[in-house]
Design an enzyme around this catalytic site. Sequence first.
Site, short mmCIF file in Angstrom:
data_model
loop_
_atom_site.label_atom_id
_atom_site.label_comp_id
_atom_site.label_asym_id
_atom_site.label_seq_id
_atom_site.Cartn_x
_atom_site.Cartn_y
_atom_site.Cartn_z
N ASP A 28 10.71 -74.04 -56.04
CA ASP A 28 11.13 -73.29 -54.86
C ASP A 28 10.38 -72.00 -54.51
O ASP A 28 10.51 -71.50 -53.41
CB ASP A 28 12.65 -73.12 -54.82
CG ASP A 28 13.20 -71.95 -55.62
OD1 ASP A 28 14.41 -71.82 -55.66
OD2 ASP A 28 12.44 -71.17 -56.20
N CYS A 42 27.23 -85.91 -41.68
CA CYS A 42 28.24 -84.86 -41.46
C CYS A 42 29.30 -85.32 -40.46
O CYS A 42 30.43 -84.84 -40.49
CB CYS A 42 27.57 -83.58 -40.96
SG CYS A 42 26.72 -82.65 -42.25
N CYS A 44 32.61 -83.42 -38.94
CA CYS A 44 33.07 -82.35 -39.84
C CYS A 44 32.47 -80.99 -39.44
O CYS A 44 31.34 -80.91 -38.99
CB CYS A 44 32.66 -82.70 -41.27
SG CYS A 44 33.10 -81.47 -42.48
N CYS A 87 32.25 -76.38 -43.19
CA CYS A 87 31.41 -75.27 -43.67
C CYS A 87 31.32 -74.17 -42.61
O CYS A 87 31.35 -72.98 -42.93
CB CYS A 87 30.03 -75.79 -44.06
SG CYS A 87 29.22 -76.75 -42.78
N CYS A 145 32.85 -70.29 -43.33
CA CYS A 145 31.91 -69.20 -43.62
C CYS A 145 32.53 -67.86 -43.21
O CYS A 145 32.83 -67.65 -42.03
CB CYS A 145 30.60 -69.43 -42.87
SG CYS A 145 29.46 -68.05 -43.10
N CYS A 166 24.33 -63.92 -43.94
CA CYS A 166 24.77 -64.78 -45.06
C CYS A 166 24.96 -63.94 -46.33
O CYS A 166 24.10 -63.14 -46.71
CB CYS A 166 23.73 -65.87 -45.29
SG CYS A 166 24.09 -66.88 -46.72
N CYS A 219 26.74 -66.98 -52.77
CA CYS A 219 28.00 -67.44 -52.17
C CYS A 219 27.96 -68.97 -52.15
O CYS A 219 26.93 -69.56 -51.80
CB CYS A 219 28.12 -66.90 -50.74
SG CYS A 219 29.42 -67.65 -49.75
N CYS A 222 32.62 -78.53 -48.76
CA CYS A 222 32.00 -79.76 -48.25
C CYS A 222 32.62 -80.98 -48.92
O CYS A 222 32.61 -81.08 -50.16
CB CYS A 222 30.49 -79.72 -48.48
SG CYS A 222 29.67 -81.21 -47.86
S1 SF4 Z 1 31.17 -79.30 -44.80
FE1 SF4 Z 1 29.56 -80.73 -45.49
S2 SF4 Z 1 29.93 -82.63 -44.34
FE2 SF4 Z 1 31.09 -80.99 -43.32
S3 SF4 Z 1 29.70 -80.27 -41.70
FE3 SF4 Z 1 29.39 -78.96 -43.48
S4 SF4 Z 1 27.68 -79.87 -44.57
FE4 SF4 Z 1 28.44 -81.42 -43.17
S1 SF4 Z 2 26.49 -69.13 -48.36
FE1 SF4 Z 2 26.13 -68.03 -46.43
S2 SF4 Z 2 26.41 -69.59 -44.87
FE2 SF4 Z 2 27.38 -70.38 -46.71
S3 SF4 Z 2 29.55 -69.72 -46.57
FE3 SF4 Z 2 28.46 -68.17 -47.74
S4 SF4 Z 2 27.91 -66.65 -46.21
FE4 SF4 Z 2 28.38 -68.51 -45.09
#
Ligand code: SF4
Ligand code: SF4
Length: 352
Positions: free
Chosen positions: A133, A187, A190, A193, A197, A220, A247, A254
């Site tokens: 990465d 997805c 759905c 997420c 957030c 984020c 986070c 998910c």
């Molecule tokens: S929670 Fe998972 S399945 Fe649902 S929209 Fe987000 S990434 Fe896609």
């Molecule tokens: S990792 Fe970032 S985008 Fe995901 S829930 Fe946490 S704050 Fe939101």
Amino acid sequence: MPAYRRRTEQFISLAQECGFDLCGVAAVGEISEYHFFEEWVRAGMAGQMRYLTDHRAALRRDARLLLPSAVSVLCAGKVYRTQENPGGGAGKGRVSSYAWGGDYHDWMRRHLEMLVGRLKDEWGEFESKVCVDTAPLLERAIARSAGLGWIGRNMCLINERIGSWFFLGEILASVSMAASNPPPGRCGTCRRCIDACPTQALVPTRESDGPGYALDSRKCISYLTIELRGEIPPDLRAAMGDHLFGCDICQDVCPWNSKSPMALEPEFQPRHAFPDLEESAALTPEEFRERYRGSPVWRAKHEGFLRNVAVAMGNSGDPRYVPALRTLAAQGGPVVGEHAEWALSRLSSSTF
Ligand code: SF4
Ligand code: SF4
């Protein structure tokens, strides 16, 4: 069977023997998703992450800019989560699960190099480059075309079988191989997420041909607690809760992660999952080094970590942190001191 197809089968089998949970092959070429990345950078969503925006940005257009002789990208995924996330509880902060154990770069690089050695034993010498990465590759886009998963609305690569708790690594190779097929996005309708957030960092995009959402890093919590140096925007601090480093919320909610397998590797087992806030606030630079050197948490640096601890204390609603925050305000340097003052003011004024 043609040689290029046989090589892909051998790679899949050897990658499993080297400990990887997912693998696939992408043909080298211009990355069609590169214009999304450009647009994302242009919109300022990379924040302060200069390694994404400086001269290295253009290298992400094509893997041949890293290895001119590359013909195939061999992608490998490794599950890292070791337990369900029980939450920190009173008095504790929270660290993203990818950072619970040692530095994953070591495991990934070691095992990818082992895999290259095994492939060279089978195929003879070829040119190769191992990437974990830090290399300028659009690795999720490449891994998607290598069939490892689709890019979800949380911007993670999601595999139908194992979810999204896995690390990615790549081997650029000067050998032709049969490429895998990218899976369709799953997805559906759905939005868990996006709704979960806490800082609304997953934002809709304009491109009609794109994934529909993008991660605005500037909002984020992962970016704010790990990459951002200096002051965290005050309007985002309350939403950071008890997060000290990273986070996981958009992955925890998910549904594709509900049956994720767990990693058994000793190096990934939790050492620093839920640090005690008071103890963390009192760490000297030497103690921070001793505890977190060799862990991903080291990337936040001592100052960033104390800054995050101060914010988590302010968000706790617990007056027992007032003495520790006063000490940070007096002795912590300008950035830590300002966040400690913010936390003291939040504790004294909030009702929680
Ligand atoms: S929670 Fe998972 S399945 Fe649902 S929209 Fe987000 S990434 Fe896609
Ligand atoms: S990792 Fe970032 S985008 Fe995901 S829930 Fe946490 S704050 Fe939101």
